[in-house]
Scaffold this active site. Structure first.
Site, PDB file in Angstrom:
ATOM      1  N   LEU A  86     -61.957   4.202 -87.775  1.00  0.00           N
ATOM      2  CA  LEU A  86     -61.999   5.229 -88.811  1.00  0.00           C
ATOM      3  C   LEU A  86     -61.950   4.641 -90.213  1.00  0.00           C
ATOM      4  O   LEU A  86     -62.024   5.386 -91.197  1.00  0.00           O
ATOM      5  CB  LEU A  86     -60.798   6.174 -88.638  1.00  0.00           C
ATOM      6  CG  LEU A  86     -60.767   6.999 -87.368  1.00  0.00           C
ATOM      7  CD1 LEU A  86     -59.338   7.146 -86.857  1.00  0.00           C
ATOM      8  CD2 LEU A  86     -61.369   8.366 -87.613  1.00  0.00           C
ATOM      9  N   GLU A 131     -73.635  11.930 -94.213  1.00  0.00           N
ATOM     10  CA  GLU A 131     -74.380  11.497 -95.389  1.00  0.00           C
ATOM     11  C   GLU A 131     -75.496  10.515 -95.052  1.00  0.00           C
ATOM     12  O   GLU A 131     -76.350  10.238 -95.898  1.00  0.00           O
ATOM     13  CB  GLU A 131     -73.442  10.881 -96.426  1.00  0.00           C
ATOM     14  CG  GLU A 131     -72.520  11.894 -97.062  1.00  0.00           C
ATOM     15  CD  GLU A 131     -71.872  11.383 -98.336  1.00  0.00           C
ATOM     16  OE1 GLU A 131     -72.425  10.451 -98.951  1.00  0.00           O
ATOM     17  OE2 GLU A 131     -70.824  11.911 -98.718  1.00  0.00           O
ATOM     18  N   ARG A 170     -74.495   6.439-105.663  1.00  0.00           N
ATOM     19  CA  ARG A 170     -73.885   7.403-104.758  1.00  0.00           C
ATOM     20  C   ARG A 170     -74.263   7.139-103.300  1.00  0.00           C
ATOM     21  O   ARG A 170     -73.535   7.476-102.376  1.00  0.00           O
ATOM     22  CB  ARG A 170     -74.348   8.798-105.181  1.00  0.00           C
ATOM     23  CG  ARG A 170     -73.630   9.939-104.496  1.00  0.00           C
ATOM     24  CD  ARG A 170     -74.452  10.592-103.432  1.00  0.00           C
ATOM     25  NE  ARG A 170     -73.789  11.817-102.998  1.00  0.00           N
ATOM     26  CZ  ARG A 170     -72.790  11.851-102.130  1.00  0.00           C
ATOM     27  NH1 ARG A 170     -72.345  10.736-101.594  1.00  0.00           N
ATOM     28  NH2 ARG A 170     -72.231  12.998-101.774  1.00  0.00           N
ATOM     29  N   TYR A 173     -72.445   4.304 -99.911  1.00  0.00           N
ATOM     30  CA  TYR A 173     -71.663   4.624 -98.707  1.00  0.00           C
ATOM     31  C   TYR A 173     -72.576   4.988 -97.538  1.00  0.00           C
ATOM     32  O   TYR A 173     -72.456   4.439 -96.438  1.00  0.00           O
ATOM     33  CB  TYR A 173     -70.717   5.775 -99.032  1.00  0.00           C
ATOM     34  CG  TYR A 173     -69.925   6.311 -97.867  1.00  0.00           C
ATOM     35  CD1 TYR A 173     -68.929   5.546 -97.270  1.00  0.00           C
ATOM     36  CD2 TYR A 173     -70.142   7.606 -97.388  1.00  0.00           C
ATOM     37  CE1 TYR A 173     -68.179   6.047 -96.213  1.00  0.00           C
ATOM     38  CE2 TYR A 173     -69.398   8.112 -96.336  1.00  0.00           C
ATOM     39  CZ  TYR A 173     -68.426   7.334 -95.755  1.00  0.00           C
ATOM     40  OH  TYR A 173     -67.687   7.829 -94.708  1.00  0.00           O
TER      41      TYR A 173
END
Length: 372
Positions: A86, A131, A170, A173
């Site tokens: 995680l 994402e 942005r 990630y």
């Protein structure tokens, strides 16, 4: 080395990042079963202090680098039936101001764990992100709008992953997580490493984030930003008008999905799962308005309903790090439903009421003012 063809329901769990939002809830659920043992790695323990004395839980307060260097990570992976990774920096503000640290945390720090799971043939459950889908195809063909679901509904096996340009940091990630997914999938293909990849859809619930000026600094994720404004009688700020859409999922439904994976290891391995609540979609603007109403009810303070909701640009809010947003995240959860027998059950208002009540009970009597 473990035999992947004899995967059984796990009894020994290794949680990397066990004291984060998701990790703390998963740990809590696992320790309710007296027959399960859990080893965790995390530098922090604030969200799991109530679990530290449990007989079936051992916490190593170490970074991944430290644990690999001293051999404790290798020992834990060899011991475990399943490893749940995680660990990552998951905050859009950090993407804009510390992109290199975000990439390291989300990709390079994870690689030793992935490699150990491959070497020892230990089932790896790797958390990714929704994402990775980036922007929808619909956002690039505005004349079509969102009339064709094939251009915006996100399927694990069909939907392209569309990242913005490198100058829009942005996406650091999402790009790091996408690369990690491809590496995990490649090891499953080449070396038959047992794996499962989870793409979470905006898990909300107690212990989700820090509150600036109270137990953290900087800018948290959207829910905590709105909570902070409501606590401090400040305007709720909508980045670029709050038109981006999100699918909100209860942390309790999310943990149920993970428990379903543990119960069905053969169905879960070799799969990528979107985990989210079909139907729980709303714009960030709608989220702000709904949170304002629910907070007024929870606090018994009708004045909160009149707090301003203002628009700001991404640059004003996040700085000049190159902000760009996912336009929409609409989940196709067929894979989780068909293979795991799981579907989300908790609606948006119930999710928000539980989460807002948690933050109100803890922070409403504190007077620190959030600063940026």
């Amino acid at each position: 080395m473990k035999d992947q063809h004899h995967l059984t329901t796990p009894r020994r769990f290794l949680l990397v990042g066990c004291s984060g939002f998701i990790g703390s809830h998963l740990l809590e659920r696992l320790l309710k079963d007296v027959g399960l043992e859990v080893v965790g790695f995390d530098l922090e323990a604030g969200k799991i202090e109530h679990l530290l004395g449990h007989d079936n839980f051992t916490l190593h307060r170490k970074s991944i680098d430290e644990a690999v260097a001293d051999g404790s990570m290798q020992e834990a992976v060899a011991w475990a039936d399943v490893v749940v990774n995680l660990a990552a920096i998951c905050n859009p503000y950090e993407y804009a101001i510390r992109p290199s640290a975000v990439i390291k945390s989300s990709l390079f720090d994870a690689l030793p764990i992935v490699d150990l799971c491959c070497e020892l043939n230990t089932w790896l459950i790797q958390f990714s992100t929704c994402e990775v889908y980036g922007r929808t195809v619909s956002s690039y063909v505005p004349e079509e709008g969102y009339s064709d679901p094939d251009l915006y509904v996100q399927s694990e096996s069909r939907t392209p992953l569309v990242m913005g340009p490198v100058s829009k940091q942005r996406w650091c990630y999402a790009s790091a997580k996408q690369t990690l997914e491809r590496y995990v999938y490649a090891l499953g293909f080449e070396r038959q490493m047992p794996f499962t990849i989870i793409r979470p859809y905006n898990f909300f619930g107690p212990r989700m984030d820090f509150i600036p000026g109270r137990d953290g600094t900087g800018i948290p994720r959207v829910l905590a930003c709105f909570i902070t404004a409501l606590l401090d009688d400040e305007p709720l700020l909508l980045v670029d008008g709050g038109t981006a859409r999100r699918t909100i999922t209860s942390i309790h439904d999310a943990i149920d999905a993970m428990m379903a994976m543990f119960d069905r290891p053969h169905a879960a391995t070799g799969q990528i799962f979107n985990i989210g609540a079909d139907g729980n979609e709303l714009t960030i603007s709608e989220l702000a308005h709904r949170m304002r109403e629910i907070y007024a009810d929870v606090s018994c303070d009708p004045r909160k309903r009149n707090l301003p909701i203002l628009n700001v640009t991404g640059e004003e809010f996040y700085g000049k790090g190159g902000y760009e947003d996912c336009d929409r995240r609409v989940i196709d959860s067929t894979n989780a439903t068909s293979l795991l027998g799981w579907s989300a059950k908790i609606g948006i208002d119930e999710i928000l009421r539980e989460t807002i009540s948690y933050y109100y009970e803890i922070y409403a009597d504190k007077t620190a003012v959030a600063t940026r």
